[in-house]
Design a protein around this motif. Sequence first.
Motif, PDB file in Angstrom:
ATOM      1  N   TRP A 140       0.831  -1.205   0.000  1.00 43.72           N
ATOM      2  CA  TRP A 140       0.000   0.000   0.000  1.00 43.72           C
ATOM      3  C   TRP A 140       0.868   1.257   0.000  1.00 43.72           C
ATOM      4  O   TRP A 140       0.528   2.251  -0.643  1.00 43.72           O
ATOM      5  N   LEU A 141       1.973   1.218   0.729  1.00 39.22           N
ATOM      6  CA  LEU A 141       2.881   2.362   0.751  1.00 39.22           C
ATOM      7  C   LEU A 141       3.429   2.641  -0.646  1.00 39.22           C
ATOM      8  O   LEU A 141       3.421   3.793  -1.114  1.00 39.22           O
ATOM      9  N   TYR A 142       3.898   1.615  -1.325  1.00 39.54           N
ATOM     10  CA  TYR A 142       4.393   1.788  -2.693  1.00 39.54           C
ATOM     11  C   TYR A 142       3.288   2.309  -3.602  1.00 39.54           C
ATOM     12  O   TYR A 142       3.516   3.198  -4.435  1.00 39.54           O
ATOM     13  N   GLU A 143       2.087   1.747  -3.457  1.00 39.08           N
ATOM     14  CA  GLU A 143       0.973   2.199  -4.295  1.00 39.08           C
ATOM     15  C   GLU A 143       0.698   3.682  -4.076  1.00 39.08           C
ATOM     16  O   GLU A 143       0.481   4.443  -5.039  1.00 39.08           O
ATOM     17  N   GLY A 144       0.690   4.116  -2.823  1.00 38.23           N
ATOM     18  CA  GLY A 144       0.446   5.526  -2.533  1.00 38.23           C
ATOM     19  C   GLY A 144       1.531   6.426  -3.083  1.00 38.23           C
ATOM     20  O   GLY A 144       1.244   7.494  -3.642  1.00 38.23           O
ATOM     21  N   VAL A 145       2.784   6.009  -2.947  1.00 32.26           N
ATOM     22  CA  VAL A 145       3.892   6.808  -3.484  1.00 32.26           C
ATOM     23  C   VAL A 145       3.796   6.900  -5.001  1.00 32.26           C
ATOM     24  O   VAL A 145       3.984   7.973  -5.587  1.00 32.26           O
ATOM     25  N   PHE A 146       3.493   5.794  -5.650  1.00 29.99           N
ATOM     26  CA  PHE A 146       3.366   5.803  -7.111  1.00 29.99           C
ATOM     27  C   PHE A 146       2.207   6.693  -7.557  1.00 29.99           C
ATOM     28  O   PHE A 146       2.279   7.357  -8.597  1.00 29.99           O
ATOM     29  N   ALA A 147       1.124   6.706  -6.776  1.00 30.80           N
ATOM     30  CA  ALA A 147      -0.024   7.543  -7.141  1.00 30.80           C
ATOM     31  C   ALA A 147       0.348   9.022  -7.123  1.00 30.80           C
ATOM     32  O   ALA A 147      -0.170   9.815  -7.913  1.00 30.80           O
ATOM     33  N   VAL A 148       1.248   9.410  -6.226  1.00 28.47           N
ATOM     34  CA  VAL A 148       1.626  10.813  -6.096  1.00 28.47           C
ATOM     35  C   VAL A 148       2.768  11.187  -7.034  1.00 28.47           C
ATOM     36  O   VAL A 148       2.736  12.234  -7.689  1.00 28.47           O
ATOM     37  N   PHE A 149       3.770  10.311  -7.134  1.00 23.68           N
ATOM     38  CA  PHE A 149       4.999  10.666  -7.854  1.00 23.68           C
ATOM     39  C   PHE A 149       5.204   9.914  -9.164  1.00 23.68           C
ATOM     40  O   PHE A 149       6.198  10.141  -9.855  1.00 23.68           O
ATOM     41  N   GLY A 150       4.295   9.015  -9.522  1.00 25.95           N
ATOM     42  CA  GLY A 150       4.492   8.213 -10.713  1.00 25.95           C
ATOM     43  C   GLY A 150       5.212   6.923 -10.383  1.00 25.95           C
ATOM     44  O   GLY A 150       5.875   6.805  -9.348  1.00 25.95           O
ATOM     45  N   ASP A 151       5.070   5.947 -11.298  1.00 26.35           N
ATOM     46  CA  ASP A 151       5.608   4.615 -11.010  1.00 26.35           C
ATOM     47  C   ASP A 151       6.876   4.288 -11.786  1.00 26.35           C
ATOM     48  O   ASP A 151       7.278   3.132 -11.883  1.00 26.35           O
ATOM     49  N   GLY A 152       7.534   5.294 -12.325  1.00 24.05           N
ATOM     50  CA  GLY A 152       8.723   5.039 -13.125  1.00 24.05           C
ATOM     51  C   GLY A 152      10.021   5.071 -12.358  1.00 24.05           C
ATOM     52  O   GLY A 152      11.082   4.765 -12.930  1.00 24.05           O
ATOM     53  N   LEU A 168      11.898   4.581  -8.175  1.00 22.43           N
ATOM     54  CA  LEU A 168      11.778   4.280  -6.755  1.00 22.43           C
ATOM     55  C   LEU A 168      12.417   5.343  -5.871  1.00 22.43           C
ATOM     56  O   LEU A 168      12.498   5.165  -4.647  1.00 22.43           O
ATOM     57  N   VAL A 169      12.866   6.444  -6.449  1.00 24.75           N
ATOM     58  CA  VAL A 169      13.520   7.488  -5.656  1.00 24.75           C
ATOM     59  C   VAL A 169      12.627   7.994  -4.527  1.00 24.75           C
ATOM     60  O   VAL A 169      13.086   8.138  -3.384  1.00 24.75           O
ATOM     61  N   PRO A 170      11.337   8.282  -4.748  1.00 26.48           N
ATOM     62  CA  PRO A 170      10.509   8.723  -3.617  1.00 26.48           C
ATOM     63  C   PRO A 170      10.415   7.684  -2.500  1.00 26.48           C
ATOM     64  O   PRO A 170      10.391   8.043  -1.316  1.00 26.48           O
ATOM     65  N   VAL A 171      10.379   6.405  -2.857  1.00 31.56           N
ATOM     66  CA  VAL A 171      10.348   5.362  -1.837  1.00 31.56           C
ATOM     67  C   VAL A 171      11.673   5.328  -1.086  1.00 31.56           C
ATOM     68  O   VAL A 171      11.714   5.126   0.133  1.00 31.56           O
ATOM     69  N   LYS A 172      12.772   5.528  -1.792  1.00 27.07           N
ATOM     70  CA  LYS A 172      14.086   5.561  -1.145  1.00 27.07           C
ATOM     71  C   LYS A 172      14.177   6.723  -0.150  1.00 27.07           C
ATOM     72  O   LYS A 172      14.815   6.603   0.912  1.00 27.07           O
ATOM     73  N   ILE A 173      13.549   7.839  -0.462  1.00 27.97           N
ATOM     74  CA  ILE A 173      13.533   8.971   0.474  1.00 27.97           C
ATOM     75  C   ILE A 173      12.713   8.617   1.710  1.00 27.97           C
ATOM     76  O   ILE A 173      13.089   8.953   2.845  1.00 27.97           O
ATOM     77  N   LEU A 174      11.598   7.919   1.515  1.00 31.42           N
ATOM     78  CA  LEU A 174      10.819   7.460   2.665  1.00 31.42           C
ATOM     79  C   LEU A 174      11.632   6.503   3.529  1.00 31.42           C
ATOM     80  O   LEU A 174      11.481   6.484   4.755  1.00 31.42           O
ATOM     81  N   ALA A 175      12.485   5.708   2.905  1.00 37.08           N
ATOM     82  CA  ALA A 175      13.344   4.801   3.672  1.00 37.08           C
ATOM     83  C   ALA A 175      14.299   5.590   4.566  1.00 37.08           C
ATOM     84  O   ALA A 175      14.575   5.186   5.706  1.00 37.08           O
ATOM     85  N   ILE A 176      14.813   6.704   4.070  1.00 34.80           N
ATOM     86  CA  ILE A 176      15.655   7.577   4.896  1.00 34.80           C
ATOM     87  C   ILE A 176      14.861   8.058   6.101  1.00 34.80           C
ATOM     88  O   ILE A 176      15.351   8.049   7.245  1.00 34.80           O
ATOM     89  N   LEU A 177      13.631   8.488   5.869  1.00 39.66           N
ATOM     90  CA  LEU A 177      12.802   8.987   6.974  1.00 39.66           C
ATOM     91  C   LEU A 177      12.466   7.876   7.963  1.00 39.66           C
ATOM     92  O   LEU A 177      12.358   8.132   9.169  1.00 39.66           O
ATOM     93  N   ALA A 178      12.310   6.642   7.481  1.00 41.34           N
ATOM     94  CA  ALA A 178      12.044   5.526   8.386  1.00 41.34           C
ATOM     95  C   ALA A 178      13.234   5.280   9.308  1.00 41.34           C
ATOM     96  O   ALA A 178      13.072   5.063  10.513  1.00 41.34           O
ATOM     97  N   LEU A 179      14.442   5.314   8.751  1.00 45.09           N
ATOM     98  CA  LEU A 179      15.635   5.152   9.580  1.00 45.09           C
ATOM     99  C   LEU A 179      15.781   6.313  10.557  1.00 45.09           C
ATOM    100  O   LEU A 179      16.145   6.121  11.725  1.00 45.09           O
ATOM    101  N   PHE A 180      15.517   7.518  10.082  1.00 42.86           N
ATOM    102  CA  PHE A 180      15.597   8.699  10.942  1.00 42.86           C
ATOM    103  C   PHE A 180      14.619   8.602  12.102  1.00 42.86           C
ATOM    104  O   PHE A 180      14.973   8.880  13.260  1.00 42.86           O
ATOM    105  N   ALA A 181      13.397   8.182  11.822  1.00 41.92           N
ATOM    106  CA  ALA A 181      12.402   8.034  12.887  1.00 41.92           C
ATOM    107  C   ALA A 181      12.834   6.989  13.900  1.00 41.92           C
ATOM    108  O   ALA A 181      12.677   7.175  15.119  1.00 41.92           O
ATOM    109  N   THR A 182      13.368   5.870  13.406  1.00 40.17           N
ATOM    110  CA  THR A 182      13.842   4.829  14.314  1.00 40.17           C
ATOM    111  C   THR A 182      14.952   5.342  15.207  1.00 40.17           C
ATOM    112  O   THR A 182      14.949   5.121  16.429  1.00 40.17           O
ATOM    113  N   ALA A 183      15.910   6.051  14.609  1.00 37.30           N
ATOM    114  CA  ALA A 183      17.032   6.592  15.378  1.00 37.30           C
ATOM    115  C   ALA A 183      16.540   7.590  16.428  1.00 37.30           C
ATOM    116  O   ALA A 183      17.010   7.596  17.573  1.00 37.30           O
TER     117      ALA A 183
END
Length: 505
Positions: free
Chosen positions: A79-91, A93-108
Motif C-alpha cells: 500500500w505504501l508503494y501504491e500511494g507513493v506511485f499515485a503521487v509521484f508516478g511509477d517510473g 523508486l527514488v521517492p520510496v528511497k527517500i521514505l526509507a531515509i525517513l524511516a531510519l531517521f524516525a527509528t534513530a
Amino acid sequence: MSVEQPVSVRPAPFSGPGGYWGRLLPVLLLLAAVTRLPSFVHPLWNPDEGFLAVQARQLAAGGVLYDTVVDRKPPFVPWLYEGVFAVFGDGSLVPVKILAILALFATAGLLASLARRRWGDRSGVVAGVGFLLISVGLHPEDTQAAGFGLFMLPFTALAVWCADRRAWTWAGVAVAGAFLTKQTGGAVLVPVVWLAWTTASGARGRALLRIVAGFAVPVAATALITGPSGFLFWVVTGSGSYADLTGSGLHALGRGFGNALILAGACLGLLIPLVRRLRAPGADLWLWLAASAVAVMTGFHFFGHYYLQLMPPLALLGTAALHALPRRWTPAALTLTACTCAAFLTWGFLAPRPELAHAQRVAEAVRARTAPTDRVLIWGMHPETYWLADRTPASRYLTAGLLTNFSGGRTGSQVGEEYGVEGSWPLLRTELAQHRPAVIVDDSRGKPYAPDRMPTLRQVLAADYVRAATIDGTVIYVRAPAKDVGAPAKDVRPPDVDVRPPGKP
C-alpha cells in the motif's frame, strides 16, 4: 564575607541554542541520508523492491490484494508503494528511497529518546548515532533496499517507546503496525508485554488488555478490508511449505552463520562494550533482542534483511553498556563503529549488481518484442523485470517461487508443481488461457524450477511458443506465428477444476 564561586559544569552533548533535540535531530537526519546514499546508485537493489513495484502497479490498475495481487507478506508496504506511485508516478523508486531515509531517521530518534530517558543526554546521542552507523551492516542488497524489514523498524522502536511511557494502547497499535509491515515484526510484543507485566499488580491487567486491544483493532480492520480468508491465508497460514527446508538445511544454516558474522563485524564497536558489561541494565531490551533473534530464525531461511530487526535492541544494549563503562569507552566505540560504517558504505557504492544488469538486458529484449498493452510471463525469481520492461504480468504469481516453492534458501528438494501455493497451478492455467502472454521468459538458468521439470508450463510452451532469443542463459519465447493469426486462445485448464484463489471460500 566570601563570595561563592560558580561551579564549572561540563555542558551536556548537544546543549546550547536550539536545545537538545533541535541540535540532535538534524544530525540524525543527515546521518540517515548519508547511510542511504548507495541506495540511489541503482534503480533497485533486490527482487523484493521489484515485487513491490509490480504489486503497486497491479493495485493501481484495479488489482485486489490477496486475490489478483498476491504475496506472503502483510499489506502495509504494498500500500505504501501504491500511494507513493499515485503521487509521484511509477517510473522511479527514488521517492520510496527517500521514505526509507525517513524511516531510519524516525527509528534513530525514537531510540535516542528511549536511551536519553533511561541514561541521560549523552546516551541518547550514542543510541541514535550508533543505530544509524550499524544500519548499513549487512550486504548492500539487504540494507539499501526499501523493503519490508526496513519499514518495520520504526514501528518496533515506537512500540517499545510507548510501552516505556506506559502508553499501552498505542504500544499495541505500534506492534500491529510492525506485524502489518512484516509478520516477524510482531516479535516486539514480547518486550512490550514484559514492561506491562512489571507495572503495579493492580494496573497490570488493564495494561495487558489495552495492548491486546491496540493490536487487535488495526489487524482486524486490515483483515476486513482485504478479506479475512485471503488475509489469513497469505499472511498467516499459507507459508508452511516455504518454512520447510527439507534437504536444504545446511545451505540455509551456512547463510545464517555468514550473515550473523557480517552483522557482528558491523556492530563490533557496540558489541565489545556489551561483552565487557554483559549485565547491562534493561531486561526488556534483552527480551527484545532474544525475540528478534527468534524472529530471524523463523522460516529457517536466514536472509540478510531478516537481521535488520536485531539492530535497534543491539544499539540500545550497546548504549547501556557504554553508560556503565568509563567515559573514555564511548568515543572509541563510536569511532570503531564509524569506521565499519564507512567500509560498508564503500561496499555499497562499489558492489557489482550482475543480476540487475541481467534483468535490464532481459527487460530490453521483452520491450523490443512486445507492445505496451501486451502481457508477458517472466518465469523466474526476478519480478523486477516486469517493472523494468514496463509490461503487465500475465499472472498474479510474480515469481516461480510461489508456484514451485523455490527460494534462494532452497536446493532442488521440495521444489515442483506439487509444492506450490495451494490452488496456484489451476489459477495459472486459467490466467494463461484468458490472457495469453505475448512473450514467456524462461529465466530459470539451470535452477530446479526449470520448465522441463514443470509439466504444465512445458505443455504451454510446446503448444504455442517458439524460441526467439537467448540472453545469458535466459530463453525468450514468443507465440508461434501460425497460431497467432486468427487462432483462438487455447484453454489448457483441465475440466472440473476449482479455480478459486487460495484463501477464498
